[in-house]
Design a protein around this motif. Sequence first.
Motif, mmCIF file in Angstrom:
data_model
loop_
_atom_site.group_PDB
_atom_site.id
_atom_site.type_symbol
_atom_site.label_atom_id
_atom_site.label_comp_id
_atom_site.label_asym_id
_atom_site.label_seq_id
_atom_site.Cartn_x
_atom_site.Cartn_y
_atom_site.Cartn_z
ATOM 1 N N ASN A 33 86.556 -75.976 31.062
ATOM 2 C CA ASN A 33 86.594 -76.144 29.612
ATOM 3 C C ASN A 33 87.955 -76.524 29.071
ATOM 4 O O ASN A 33 88.062 -77.065 27.985
ATOM 5 N N ASP A 34 89.029 -76.178 29.784
ATOM 6 C CA ASP A 34 90.377 -76.199 29.230
ATOM 7 C C ASP A 34 90.440 -75.131 28.127
ATOM 8 O O ASP A 34 89.783 -74.095 28.232
ATOM 9 N N GLY A 35 91.180 -75.351 27.049
ATOM 10 C CA GLY A 35 91.258 -74.347 25.999
ATOM 11 C C GLY A 35 89.955 -74.219 25.229
ATOM 12 O O GLY A 35 89.201 -75.185 25.095
ATOM 13 N N ILE A 36 89.709 -73.019 24.712
ATOM 14 C CA ILE A 36 88.526 -72.750 23.900
ATOM 15 C C ILE A 36 88.979 -72.070 22.612
ATOM 16 O O ILE A 36 89.574 -70.990 22.653
ATOM 17 N N ARG A 37 88.761 -72.719 21.474
ATOM 18 C CA ARG A 37 89.065 -72.145 20.162
ATOM 19 C C ARG A 37 90.487 -71.565 20.110
ATOM 20 O O ARG A 37 90.686 -70.359 19.957
ATOM 21 N N LEU A 95 92.549 -68.305 28.959
ATOM 22 C CA LEU A 95 92.092 -67.097 28.282
ATOM 23 C C LEU A 95 93.147 -66.511 27.347
ATOM 24 O O LEU A 95 92.814 -65.899 26.329
ATOM 25 N N ASP A 96 94.404 -66.660 27.701
ATOM 26 C CA ASP A 96 95.463 -65.997 26.919
ATOM 27 C C ASP A 96 95.676 -66.624 25.549
ATOM 28 O O ASP A 96 96.293 -66.014 24.679
ATOM 29 N N LYS A 97 95.151 -67.831 25.311
ATOM 30 C CA LYS A 97 95.424 -68.547 24.064
ATOM 31 C C LYS A 97 94.330 -68.406 23.016
ATOM 32 O O LYS A 97 94.536 -68.718 21.844
ATOM 33 N N THR A 98 93.148 -67.971 23.407
ATOM 34 C CA THR A 98 91.965 -68.135 22.569
ATOM 35 C C THR A 98 91.983 -67.285 21.298
ATOM 36 O O THR A 98 92.582 -66.213 21.253
ATOM 37 N N HIS A 99 91.284 -67.799 20.287
ATOM 38 C CA HIS A 99 91.028 -67.041 19.052
ATOM 39 C C HIS A 99 89.591 -66.540 19.020
ATOM 40 O O HIS A 99 89.087 -66.175 17.960
ATOM 41 N N TRP A 100 88.914 -66.538 20.141
ATOM 42 C CA TRP A 100 87.486 -66.222 20.196
ATOM 43 C C TRP A 100 87.178 -64.908 19.461
ATOM 44 O O TRP A 100 87.763 -63.873 19.748
ATOM 45 N N GLY A 101 86.267 -65.000 18.510
ATOM 46 C CA GLY A 101 85.867 -63.823 17.755
ATOM 47 C C GLY A 101 86.744 -63.497 16.559
ATOM 48 O O GLY A 101 86.423 -62.594 15.777
ATOM 49 N N TYR A 112 87.439 -76.676 19.523
ATOM 50 C CA TYR A 112 86.188 -76.857 20.253
ATOM 51 C C TYR A 112 86.061 -75.891 21.422
ATOM 52 O O TYR A 112 86.995 -75.216 21.811
ATOM 53 N N GLY A 113 84.872 -75.876 21.991
ATOM 54 C CA GLY A 113 84.628 -75.167 23.234
ATOM 55 C C GLY A 113 83.813 -73.905 23.078
ATOM 56 O O GLY A 113 83.883 -73.215 22.057
ATOM 57 N N THR A 114 83.018 -73.626 24.112
ATOM 58 C CA THR A 114 82.284 -72.369 24.219
ATOM 59 C C THR A 114 82.350 -71.915 25.677
ATOM 60 O O THR A 114 82.509 -72.745 26.578
ATOM 61 N N THR A 121 92.005 -69.051 35.264
ATOM 62 C CA THR A 121 92.654 -69.185 33.968
ATOM 63 C C THR A 121 94.145 -69.417 34.142
ATOM 64 O O THR A 121 94.796 -68.797 34.985
ATOM 65 N N HIS A 122 94.676 -70.311 33.350
ATOM 66 C CA HIS A 122 96.121 -70.550 33.274
ATOM 67 C C HIS A 122 96.687 -69.635 32.195
ATOM 68 O O HIS A 122 96.088 -69.464 31.131
#
Length: 403
Positions: free
Chosen positions: A297-301, A64-70, A307-309, A121-122
């Motif tokens: 999922n591993d990493g998401i965006r 969760l800490d890495k995502t660019h979601w949104g 990739y990933g949702t 989450t890692h």
Amino acid sequence: MTSATRPLLLSNVRLPTGEAVSVSIANGHIEALGPNLTPPPGAATEDGGGALLLPGFVEGHTHLDKTHWGRAWYRNEVGPNLVDRIENERAWRKTSAHDAGVQSLALARAFVAAGTTRLRTHVDIDTDAGLRYLEGVLETRHALRDVLDMQIVAFPQSGMLVRPGTQEWLERALAAGADVLGALDPALIDGDPVASLDATFAQAVRHGKPIDIHLHEPGEVGAFTLKLLLDRVEATGMQGRVVVSHAFCLGALPQPEPLLERLARLDVALLTSAPPSRPVPPLKRCRELGVTIFGGNDGIRDTWTPYGTPDMLERAMLIGMRYDLRRDDELAMAFDCVSTAAARGCGFADYGLHAGARADLVLVEAETVAHAVVARPPRKLVVAGGRIVARDGALVGALISAT
């Protein structure tokens, strides 16, 4: 997670077995499942319209800490090697306005809307960031504490021994609220698998924490590291408290059977994201031998992958495609990887569709579990801890504006 304040009766739904039932919910847990149940006093009622009832989904491995979601699209020009990705991410985080708290909340809310009620989450812990990313994710866990059961892994993404001082930061992370101790490629990143694993297990035993290790190491190198890890599980009595994430080596070895049998005997679980480009542990054989193998999922965006949702039905479908699962019973196996097996592998308690389980439920318009995995229909209703948290794929009530 706190209990719901009002009882709920969910009527006219179908179990995965096909049986039509109602579900009586009180104090955040399932009181009963059966036909034509009477609503508890003061209960809210909800007609499921004959939809398929599934347990809340479990995300067994994400970041969760890495995502660019949104956020705006991230242009990925990173090199092909693991070290390239690690260095690129560290540099980008230093120079960008990326906020682990804001971004983890955005992605976690999207997970909840799509039916995930338990999540591991890692979170990166290193000598550059200290606990900054952990603090952001802890804020997210607190904000969603009533609807999402979140485990946090203190993860040394840049390595441990190779970056002096990281062990001390991991100590602080565990003291600050991380639930699980992470580790990464003891041979190829830390350069000394014996010393790295000794340090990890000593720290986990000292703090009474389980371990979740990223093992990307290929073939015989990965097998050697895995044997060392299993030796330490046996020596420290940590059976049932260790997860090996990815374990690509198990998909590349000509004879993985001895390692699989030992994994089963020591109750060491495996996590796979079922990537199309890497070897993967043999899913069916793992299950036959009694190895818990589950999905994530591993990493998401993020800077690692575009990739990933946050949709665990999609991840179940991708697991099915990677392992060539086509029969309905095989697709149910893929769903198990993001539900019951994931709950077991991560140690999430009170899970499932039975009296006494926590009331984490998802309704979808699908005929069977296999149909749900393949079609991935919108989530008609999501219940977390006995309260309705999403309808038709959108969060409801206070969650709409939760910060």
